[in-house]
Scaffold this active site. Structure first.
Site, PDB file in Angstrom:
ATOM      1  N   ASP A  15       5.645 -11.186   1.612  1.00 25.33           N
ATOM      2  CA  ASP A  15       5.467 -11.082   0.165  1.00 25.33           C
ATOM      3  C   ASP A  15       6.686 -10.475  -0.518  1.00 25.33           C
ATOM      4  OD1 ASP A  15       2.885 -12.199   0.116  1.00 25.33           O
ATOM      5  OD2 ASP A  15       1.982 -10.278   0.639  1.00 25.33           O
ATOM      6  N   CYS A 104       0.095   6.080  -2.544  1.00 27.87           N
ATOM      7  CA  CYS A 104       1.488   5.695  -2.299  1.00 27.87           C
ATOM      8  C   CYS A 104       2.070   4.978  -3.509  1.00 27.87           C
ATOM      9  CB  CYS A 104       1.569   4.818  -1.058  1.00 27.87           C
ATOM     10  SG  CYS A 104       3.254   4.334  -0.602  1.00 27.87           S
ATOM     11  N   CYS A 197      -0.510   2.711   7.230  1.00 27.81           N
ATOM     12  CA  CYS A 197       0.830   2.538   7.795  1.00 27.81           C
ATOM     13  C   CYS A 197       1.278   3.711   8.654  1.00 27.81           C
ATOM     14  CB  CYS A 197       1.845   2.263   6.687  1.00 27.81           C
ATOM     15  SG  CYS A 197       2.167   3.670   5.595  1.00 27.81           S
TER      16      CYS A 197
END
Length: 355
Positions: A15, A104, A197
């Site tokens: 992306d 985030c 993550c």
């Protein structure tokens, strides 16, 4: 749109690579940057899980090379630790269920990165989020409902959105992958990341246990008050959880049990029937809400969940939300985002819920 100096945040996925490519096609002066957010040795392993591994940085650099744009790596690990990871741990320790992707975006991608980009003379930051942004700064859903990411962007402030660009909002994920292949980008078939993550193992409970240590306590039946078992850390549970309760025996009526409440002060996990998870009202804090009076809209409480009709009323720095239909398994700490059709009205973090 006039030529701009643009910073393209490149995660190493398909992306963000295509988003950067489209910025180049639009005639902008594009520089790629990869965010180094983790200092965990596990993130440097080949095949490590997550979205900020050494392998991801290499993929991002290769994509930048194909596009012919300058590329840099920015080390934001210390700020990420403070703003995202520490809060994630604190939330679970307090019995909340956080969404670190929302945090985030609020504090790293559209705060730390944006601040540095503007200070360096960039006009905008391009990301690969699947969302649309009107010229007046209105955030809207992606045309691809399966990949729409407006929920994790729904608590961004207007000044953050003003300097953001989302080139993929009018494309489906299939179209993005096809375009990446046509452009010769090696990440065209790279799988999407679905993990937190910074939890390289994918086991959030084990990761929290390493950070917080054992905090044993009882698992209690909400209806009878009976202690059904013991656990070694309430932080490893989330409201609505059914599996992994470790009770070893079914309820007398044969119904499955779910986590209904987590009490950090006593390290008690309360379980009961699924019907007790139904909530019809909530209070949101940390809000972005530029509206007056009660507003009829729809509310979304999960990244990939549906919406329910709601009436939202601002009360100081909080929102009182009445839901026309119950939501099940929603927990304090999650984000709630409000919509008028595909238009994002605002959002916040759930502080409390009531039946």
């Amino acid at each position: 749109m006039s030529r701009m100096r643009v910073l393209a945040a490149m995660s190493g996925g398909v992306d963000s690579a295509v988003a950067a490519a489209r910025a180049v096609d639009a005639g902008h002066d594009v520089t790629g940057v990869h965010l180094a957010l983790s200092r965990s040795p596990a993130s440097d392993r080949v095949g490590a899980r997550g979205c900020c591994t050494l392998e991801d940085a290499r993929d991002a650099r290769r994509a930048a090379d194909v596009l012919g744009i300058p590329f840099y790596v920015w080390d934001l690990a210390e700020r990420f630790e403070t703003e995202v990871i520490d809060e994630f741990v604190a939330d679970y320790s307090a019995g909340r269920t956080p969404n670190p992707c929302v945090r985030c975006n609020e504090r790293i991608k559209f705060a730390a990165v944006l601040e540095k980009a503007l200070a360096l003379g960039f006009d905008a930051v391009v990301t690969g989020h699947h969302a649309r942004l009107d010229e007046d700064g209105t955030l809207r859903r992606s045309v691809d409902p399966a990949k729409d990411q407006s929920y994790v962007l729904g608590t961004l402030r207007p000044e953050q959105l003003a300097a953001a660009r989302f080139p993929l909002g009018d494309s489906t994920k299939a179209q993005v992958r096809e375009e990446a292949a046509r452009r010769g980008l090696a990440v065209a078939d790279k799988p999407d990341s679905h993990d937190i993550c910074f939890v390289a193992s994918g086991d959030t409970g084990a990761w929290l246990r390493e950070r917080l240590g054992p905090r044993p306590g009882p698992v209690v039946d909400a209806e009878t008050g009976e202690t059904l078992g013991e656990h070694d850390g309430a932080y490893a549970f989330t409201v609505g959880q059914r599996r992994g309760l470790g009770l070893g025996r079914p309820a007398p009526d044969g119904r499955p049990r779910y986590v209904l409440e987590i009490s950090p002060a006593t390290s008690t996990v309360t379980v009961g029937p699924s019907s007790a998870l139904d909530m019809r009202s909530l209070v949101a804090e940390r809000i972005v809400w530029p509206h007056d009076g009660p507003v009829s809209c729809t509310a979304q409480v999960r990244a990939h969940g549906g919406v329910v009709p709601a009436v939202v009323t601002a009360r100081g720095d909080e929102l009182d939300v009445r839901l026309a239909e119950p939501v099940r398994g929603t927990a304090a700490g999650q984000a709630v985002v409000f919509y008028d059709g595909d238009r994002v009205l605002g959002g916040g973090r759930i502080r409390s819920l009531a039946a």
